[in-house]
Every structure is written in C-alpha cells, then in structure tokens.
Design a protein around this motif. Sequence first.
Motif, mmCIF file in Angstrom:
data_model
loop_
_atom_site.group_PDB
_atom_site.id
_atom_site.type_symbol
_atom_site.label_atom_id
_atom_site.label_comp_id
_atom_site.label_asym_id
_atom_site.label_seq_id
_atom_site.Cartn_x
_atom_site.Cartn_y
_atom_site.Cartn_z
ATOM 1 N N ALA B 224 0.833 -1.209 0.000
ATOM 2 C CA ALA B 224 0.000 0.000 0.000
ATOM 3 C C ALA B 224 0.869 1.261 0.000
ATOM 4 O O ALA B 224 0.629 2.206 -0.771
ATOM 5 N N SER B 227 2.601 1.761 -3.324
ATOM 6 C CA SER B 227 1.732 2.164 -4.440
ATOM 7 C C SER B 227 1.566 3.674 -4.518
ATOM 8 O O SER B 227 1.216 4.201 -5.570
ATOM 9 N N VAL B 228 1.817 4.355 -3.404
ATOM 10 C CA VAL B 228 1.683 5.819 -3.399
ATOM 11 C C VAL B 228 2.906 6.493 -4.041
ATOM 12 O O VAL B 228 2.785 7.554 -4.644
ATOM 13 N N GLN B 262 -1.271 10.532 1.979
ATOM 14 C CA GLN B 262 -1.765 9.583 0.969
ATOM 15 C C GLN B 262 -1.490 8.142 1.414
ATOM 16 O O GLN B 262 -2.322 7.247 1.218
ATOM 17 N N ALA B 266 -4.117 5.372 2.128
ATOM 18 C CA ALA B 266 -4.083 4.130 1.330
ATOM 19 C C ALA B 266 -4.115 2.906 2.240
ATOM 20 O O ALA B 266 -4.771 1.897 1.924
ATOM 21 N N CYS B 270 -7.122 -0.115 2.834
ATOM 22 C CA CYS B 270 -6.922 -1.575 2.731
ATOM 23 C C CYS B 270 -7.913 -2.300 3.647
ATOM 24 O O CYS B 270 -8.225 -3.475 3.413
#
Lengths: 114, 329
Positions: B224, B227-228, B262, B266, B270
Amino acid sequence: MQTYLDFCKFLVTEASVNNRVVIDSDLEDLIPGFIEKRQEDIQAINAAAATGDYETIINIGHNLKGIGGGYGFDRITKLGAAIEQAGKQQDGDKACELVQVMKTYLEHVEIHYE
Amino acid sequence: MAILIVDDSADSRALIKRLLEKHGLGDILIAESATDAFALLGLDHPVCLAENIELILMDGVMPGIDGIKACGLIKSHACFKDVPIIVITASDDAETLEKAFAAGAMDFITKPVKQLELKARVNSALNMKHAIDQRKAREAELVKVLEELEGLNRELSRLSSLDGLTGIANRRHFDQIFEMEWRRAIRAGHDLSIVFLDIDFFKYYNDTYGHQEGDDCLKKIAVAAGSVLKRPADLLARYGGEEFVIILPETGVDGAYEVAQQIRSAIEMCNIPHSASQIADHVTVSIGVAGGKISLADKSQELIALADKALYEAKNGGRNQVRVAGAVS
C-alpha cells in the motif's frame, strides 16, 4: 652430347638394378590397381609424345615421381622425375624411352609383401 | 573429427588414406581438388564446418587452385585458424616451403610419402590440435563459470539489499541510499525529506491474529505504501519490526506531508481488520515527517531523529495521523 651420354648411363644403371621390391603387406590389395594404372600412364605418355603434348608428360611424370616410392617402387619415382624433366625439355623421344624402361621394369619386377 | 586429404592423384589419395588407416586414423574425408575441399569445408556456407575437421593434408601441386593457394584461402577464414594444414609436396626447395608456411601451413611432408614421416608429422599435428581444442574448451568453461558467477553476484547483491519478508529495501540498503541522497541534497541544494511510519498497536495485532497474519499485514502495508510512491528515486524501506521509512529526494516537508497523508489513507483503505486496535476496527498507521534544505553543517542522523520524534508525536497525539517535525537546523 654430354646429356645424351648421361642419359645412356642412366639407362644402363636402371637396367642393372635388382628387380626385387619389398612392399608393406597393408598395401597389397592396392598394388594390382597401381600397376594397372601405370599401363595407362605409359600409353598416355606415348600418345602425348606423338602429339607434342608436353604438359601431359610433365603432369604424369610429376605424379609418378610423387607416388612411386610411397608404394615401395623407388624406381618409379626416379623414372617419373626423369619423365617430368624430359617433358620440361620438350623431348618426346626421351620420354618414350623412359616409359619403355618403366614398362620393362613393371613386367619384371618381383614384389614381396612383408 | 576427420582428417581431410586433398590431392588430385588417385594413387596418392589411396596411399595416404591406407597409411592413416593403418595407424588407426579411420575417419578420413577425401577431396580431389581445392574446390572440392572448399565445398567439404563449407567455406561458401554461412556456417563453417571447422569443428568436423582436425587436420588437412594438402597436396602442394594441383591443377586449378594449387595447394599453397588453397591453404591461404582456408586459413583466411577465422574458423579454420586452429585447424592444422600439412602441405605434401614433391619439391622441398626453400621457396616452396616458405610459400607454404606463409600461407598458414604448420608443417610439410615430402613426396614420395614415407610411412614413418607421415605418422610422426600427422601425430604431432593432431597432438597440437587436441591441445588447442582442450585449451579452448577450458577457456569457454572459464568464461561460462565467470558469467554464472557474475549473475550470482548480481543476484546476491540484489538479495542483500532486500527485506526477505516484504520484498522492499532493507535497513542496510536504506542506510546506503540515505547517505547518498543526503550528500546529493547538500551538493545540489535540494530539499530532502524522510517519512517514518509505524503500524498502530501492531503487538496486539500479532497477539490476536498470530505471527503469520502479522507477516501478511506487514506485506500489505509495504504494498500500500509503495503504491503511493511514483518517482524512481523515492525509496520505501523496512526500518525494522513494524516500522517503515521513506526517502523523498527533492521534496520539502509540505510535499512529504502530502505523500504521508496519501500513504496513511491508502493503508486505511486496505481495511485490514484489527479488532485489538484501540482507535479503529482496522489497521492504521502513525507517521512522522521531517525534511527541508540540508546544509553541510547538518548531520544525517539528525534528520532521522527528527522524523522519529515526529512519529512519536503522532503516536502520542492519538495515532492514525501525520505529524511534521520542525526544520533540520
């Protein structure tokens, strides 16, 4: 004249050499074919001498010089060298005489395999 | 591997073949002219057939292309560089031999061929060829081993910089990159920010769900957070335990705060269940951010200490939040 004398001496020496040759038994089956091909060479040289084709005489003489001793026929190597030389000198008569010597030699040679 | 006999005389070919066979060399190819030999050797083909030939016995005098010229033509092909050629010649005068050697012949045999000489010279040429082949095989093996070793080293280097559980950078790699980015920021006068992230109540998570689930949770957090991050130079690393760290080069605290928010968001998205959390029913993280312009007088560990301090402030402030530390100096 001197050249002719040398040539006569050569023929006398050749004629007096022992006709006995010893050949490796591993080559035995190749020998009849080898001798047969020399008959072809003799005819070819005679024909070439008649037409003045000295290139053929040189080539055959060179080949005889190269192979004779390898099979055990040192005399053929010597005759081949002389035939090659005759060709280079454009002496067809000499080539024919040498071929006759070779013909006689092959008719009388005694081959022993060891 | 064969021996190639090139000779225009049938008597000569038959004799040499027989003598070689007598000495146990039975794999023999025959060519009646240089042109035949070129075809057998594949000189006109894109793939040359050198590996099939261990020795060439070449008559010196032949009609058409003679043996010495043929020798030169064969040797002009790189793949025949190590294939020995013995010239067989009725004329052993110095000029002929010089030409033969200049054309690449390794040896010569005079006609009429004598068994002993043929055997000795052929054996010597074959021994040399075998020695060359063995050396080449050893060299090829060595090159292969070196390539494997280089590949393994690269893999080892890659593995030594990764965290075994999450697959992201490990602490060791973080330390190296952080020092590099620190120096780069000083040199270029750029901002540099550090983000510390810690999973809230992770000990309770492990106690509740077990270590296997704990490990899965860490992997999900890594995915997670990763991914940012969009820029190649941004680095996410596992700092230790349930703590992660992010290097953001050329990024001030405002930008770093944005990225941190962010990431926090994120991870919340989840929605990883966490019944033992005291602030939510899912996994949350607390984040500390520090950054800004770096000067020569600053110490890299100070930036880390500031980010760590901000993280503790986030924890003390109620968790599931981002706190920003003051400037480095």
